[in-house]
Each structure stands twice: as C-alpha cells, then as structure tokens.
Design a protein around this motif. Structure first.
Motif, PDB file in Angstrom:
ATOM      1  N   LEU A 295       0.839  -1.193   0.000  1.00 58.13           N
ATOM      2  CA  LEU A 295       0.000   0.000   0.000  1.00 58.13           C
ATOM      3  C   LEU A 295       0.873   1.242   0.000  1.00 58.13           C
ATOM      4  N   ILE A 296       0.502   2.209  -0.819  1.00 56.91           N
ATOM      5  CA  ILE A 296       1.226   3.472  -0.870  1.00 56.91           C
ATOM      6  C   ILE A 296       0.280   4.543  -0.341  1.00 56.91           C
ATOM      7  N   PHE A 297       0.578   5.003   0.861  1.00 57.91           N
ATOM      8  CA  PHE A 297      -0.249   5.989   1.546  1.00 57.91           C
ATOM      9  C   PHE A 297       0.147   7.377   1.053  1.00 57.91           C
ATOM     10  N   LYS A 298      -0.684   7.966   0.195  1.00 66.02           N
ATOM     11  CA  LYS A 298      -0.352   9.212  -0.506  1.00 66.02           C
ATOM     12  C   LYS A 298      -0.657  10.478   0.290  1.00 66.02           C
ATOM     13  N   PHE A 299      -1.688  10.437   1.151  1.00 64.49           N
ATOM     14  CA  PHE A 299      -2.093  11.637   1.885  1.00 64.49           C
ATOM     15  C   PHE A 299      -1.321  11.684   3.201  1.00 64.49           C
ATOM     16  N   VAL A 300      -0.207  12.418   3.203  1.00 57.87           N
ATOM     17  CA  VAL A 300       0.691  12.481   4.362  1.00 57.87           C
ATOM     18  C   VAL A 300       0.309  13.681   5.223  1.00 57.87           C
ATOM     19  N   VAL A 301      -0.104  13.393   6.459  1.00 57.45           N
ATOM     20  CA  VAL A 301      -0.495  14.438   7.395  1.00 57.45           C
ATOM     21  C   VAL A 301       0.729  14.954   8.140  1.00 57.45           C
ATOM     22  N   THR A 302       1.585  14.036   8.546  1.00 55.17           N
ATOM     23  CA  THR A 302       2.790  14.361   9.302  1.00 55.17           C
ATOM     24  C   THR A 302       3.935  13.490   8.793  1.00 55.17           C
ATOM     25  N   ASN A 303       5.118  14.097   8.651  1.00 55.79           N
ATOM     26  CA  ASN A 303       6.303  13.327   8.282  1.00 55.79           C
ATOM     27  C   ASN A 303       7.536  13.998   8.882  1.00 55.79           C
TER      28      ASN A 303
END
Length: 186
Positions: A79-87
C-alpha cells in the motif's frame, strides 16, 4: 559575566592590594569558567543535532482525493499511503509507501484498513518478514486496526501490504491509515 568579573576584580584589588598570585588565580578561574561555558555551548549544539534525529513521526492515509479500492489480488500488494499528514524526520516515503528507520531504536506503528463489504486485511512487514495482520470479514462497512512496537536498526524498512485476496477501501474520510513514531533511540 562582565559585572561579576568587575566585582571580583574590585574585591580582590581591595583585599590583596595587587597580590599577583591571587590575581593570577582569579584570572585562571575566569578562563576556566569561559572554557566550561564553551563546553556547555558545544554540548547544547550536539544535543540539538541528536534531538533532530530523535524526532521521527509520520501519519498518512491511502488517498487524498476521491475514492480508492485496492485488491483483491492473488499476491500481496504494498500500500502506498499518498495523503501524508505528518512526516517529521522525512522517514516515510509517499512514493513507495515505505518507512526507513533513520536511527537505531524502538518504534511504534499503527495501521488501519477499511473495506466496504467482503474480506479486508493488511499485514505490517519489517524488511521482508510479516509481523502482524489486521483482518476483518463482514457484509457491510468495517475496519480493522493493529499496533506493534518494533526494534529497528538504521536502514530497516517497514511497510503495509494488502493481504492475499483482501480488499482495502479509502476515501476522503481516511479509513485506511499508516502511522509510526520513534519511541526512543538505542
């Protein structure tokens, strides 16, 4: 510092009236204090550098727009989680879906998968080994979550795969997510 130094020089001049041995000791003491202050400043700089490495956290969902269904498939799909809230620390790569440990330590990961009927499952993978599976099977909408604490070496990778023959669903409500953070360096 300068008012303290002035007061020290004034008192020593009054008491010892030019005693050169005492003046040397005072001067050496002031030099030592300055050296200690410089050492403390250097430690503070090192601590701030260490602190930036110790600040690792990310949270992302599968999509940032619209609607997505992944699976079913005869093989696991990363799975590629595209919507990044925090990094914080930039250890999660939203192009590959892979988290790479920037520092040796204990990490905590959580993942949730949603589906709109059928079987939904996603396994957390450390390097190439399956760790835990979040799995659910129902007729309507459902979600399943898991969490795990893992010891990671620098460069170890962690990611989530859709389990064989499972379906994962996400939309603007962000039902399918992947998060992690450094608990403490080791």
């Amino acid at each position: 510092m300068s008012s303290k130094r002035f007061a020290t020089e004034e008192v020593s001049a009054q008491i010892f009236d030019g005693n050169s041995d005492v003046e040397e000791e005072i001067s050496e003491s002031e030099d030592l204090s300055e050296t200690e202050n410089n050492a403390i400043d250097e430690e503070d700089e090192e601590d701030s550098e260490d602190q930036s490495v110790r600040q690792v956290a990310f949270s992302a969902s599968l999509v940032n727009t619209s609607y997505s269904v992944v699976g079913p498939s005869a093989t696991d799909i990363t799975l590629i989680f595209k919507f990044v809230v925090t990094n914080i620390g930039n250890a999660y790569n939203s192009t590959t879906g892979v988290f790479t440990a920037p520092v040796r330590g204990a990490y905590n990961f959580e993942w949730t998968v949603g589906a709109n009927g059928g079987t939904s499952g996603a396994v957390l993978v450390k390097n190439s080994a399956n760790v835990f599976l979040a799995y659910e099977q129902v007729a309507g909408f459902m979600s399943s979550s898991k969490a795990v604490a893992l010891f990671l070496e620098v460069g170890d990778v962690v990611f989530v795969r859709v389990f064989v023959n499972s379906v994962v669903f996400d939309n603007l409500n962000h039902h399918t997510t992947f998060s992690g953070h450094l608990l403490f360096p080791m």
